[in-house]
Design an enzyme around this catalytic site. Sequence first.
Site, PDB file in Angstrom:
ATOM      1  N   HIS A 335      -8.164 -10.840   2.769  1.00  0.00           N
ATOM      2  CA  HIS A 335      -6.912 -10.407   3.432  1.00  0.00           C
ATOM      3  C   HIS A 335      -5.763 -11.393   3.117  1.00  0.00           C
ATOM      4  O   HIS A 335      -5.947 -12.568   2.643  1.00  0.00           O
ATOM      5  CB  HIS A 335      -7.378 -10.636   5.078  1.00  0.00           C
ATOM      6  CG  HIS A 335      -6.233 -10.066   5.964  1.00  0.00           C
ATOM      7  ND1 HIS A 335      -5.061 -10.591   6.264  1.00  0.00           N
ATOM      8  CD2 HIS A 335      -6.098  -8.876   6.840  1.00  0.00           C
ATOM      9  CE1 HIS A 335      -4.467 -10.019   7.159  1.00  0.00           C
ATOM     10  NE2 HIS A 335      -4.991  -8.710   7.287  1.00  0.00           N
ATOM     11  N   ASP A 394     -11.498  -3.889   8.501  1.00  0.00           N
ATOM     12  CA  ASP A 394     -12.045  -2.623   7.881  1.00  0.00           C
ATOM     13  C   ASP A 394     -13.663  -2.690   7.517  1.00  0.00           C
ATOM     14  O   ASP A 394     -14.010  -1.399   7.551  1.00  0.00           O
ATOM     15  CB  ASP A 394     -11.225  -2.136   6.675  1.00  0.00           C
ATOM     16  CG  ASP A 394      -9.630  -1.977   7.228  1.00  0.00           C
ATOM     17  OD1 ASP A 394      -9.463  -1.172   8.013  1.00  0.00           O
ATOM     18  OD2 ASP A 394      -8.912  -2.477   6.413  1.00  0.00           O
TER      19      ASP A 394
END
Length: 464
Positions: A335, A394
């Site tokens: 991320h 996700d």
Amino acid sequence: MNNQQMMELTTVEKSEFEQLVSECTRSGSIDSNLYIEYDVKRGLRDSNGNGVLTGLTEISDVCGCHSVNGRKIPVDGELYFQGYNVEDIIKGSSRDRFRFEEVTYLLLFGSLPDDKQFESFLRILTDLQELSGAFIRDVIMKATSANLMNSLMKSILSLYSYDENPDDISVPNVLRQSLQLIAKMPLLAVYAYQAYRHYKLDGTLMIKNPKKGYSTAENILYMLRDDGQFSELEAKVLDICLVLHAEHGGGNNSTFTTHVVTSSGTDTYSAISASIASLKGPKHGGANLKVQKMFADIEANCKDWEDREEVCAYLNKILDKEAFDKAGLIYGMGHAVYTNSDPREVILKRFAKRLSEEKGMQREFALYELVEKEAGELIMHKRKLFKPVCANVDFYSGFVYSMLGIPEELFTPIFAIARISGWCAHRLEELVNAGKIIRPAYKYVGHHRPYCTMQDRNEGKQPR
């Protein structure tokens, strides 16, 4: 130009088109060294990956590190909505069915509602949660698209024509429009899927009105399923998913798009449609579908899902561009802000585990857990990174949607159903603060040339 149109071109036309493609590619190419020479922050990020500061917001805070004596120290990730930790919101809420609606109120109005405020808010959303038969027939059912994000954009842009005052960007009018879009978004998405299923997949056409008294999550499951039935845990987990996707700072691509487009003074329907266009991109909103496809590939190529060595060997093949899509990426890992952990993933993982137990899919969950545990270390070693690589939201969201029986075509639209609450809050924040039009600079690195006549061009005298 699609493949069918390409097939219809003559050999000469194909050759001419290929020449145009070549010229377009040549013309658009910029020396990558120039980005370094002029210190261009590509992607609005500096050389350390930090985002360039382009605005201020009070809506949410995304924390992945702490600053100690001028040094950034990675910490467990935290996400705050209007100053409240999302973990505390989920644990502390007494509204077990309506957490997403409570969060929507918080994002729009800056404080948590009391019972009276919340009941009034729910009544307003429920009253706005409808679409006319004419709109469904004339907009949603016409020219159905395999990608439902395009269908969402089409529907939202069409709502402009149904609004008696669409271009008024005063706060009262934009708030009205925002509440309407938040309420109608689940219908637009589910109905678009039903139209796609009917016209493209030859399935039964089933259009249900939302049920009064149901939460957004409950209505999505109710309208989507033939029998309209769902368990309490299913609705709760989907509600949690909506909360976790509702907002994530002003710098993510789609929310920044909201600010940029809003700053031009355009209407709400255009601004939200632009945000959906951004979210459609596979680098932004489509990652959970990539994770699902990657795991299907892992499951097909690993005989023993519990064998750590076998799974790790296949993950190394993926990283070496020898397996799956040959991109060298383990999707769902890493991320831009979070390092030690993504708080959304940590929360969702708990609920994914509970749902897998209800669905009898503990073996699949164990595989996800194993990949999550090993992938970060493999990536760090392979890419010679010195900071942790954590799983992002996700990683489990697509798995959760699959367990809920939600078709893949709706994965990203559900993201949009949630994130529109954040988009609308940011649009209102941009309008309230009456900022300047957002206009970053691009440096021209071409060179000026004298005009070249057609005769000179024909004689090959045009300078490159």
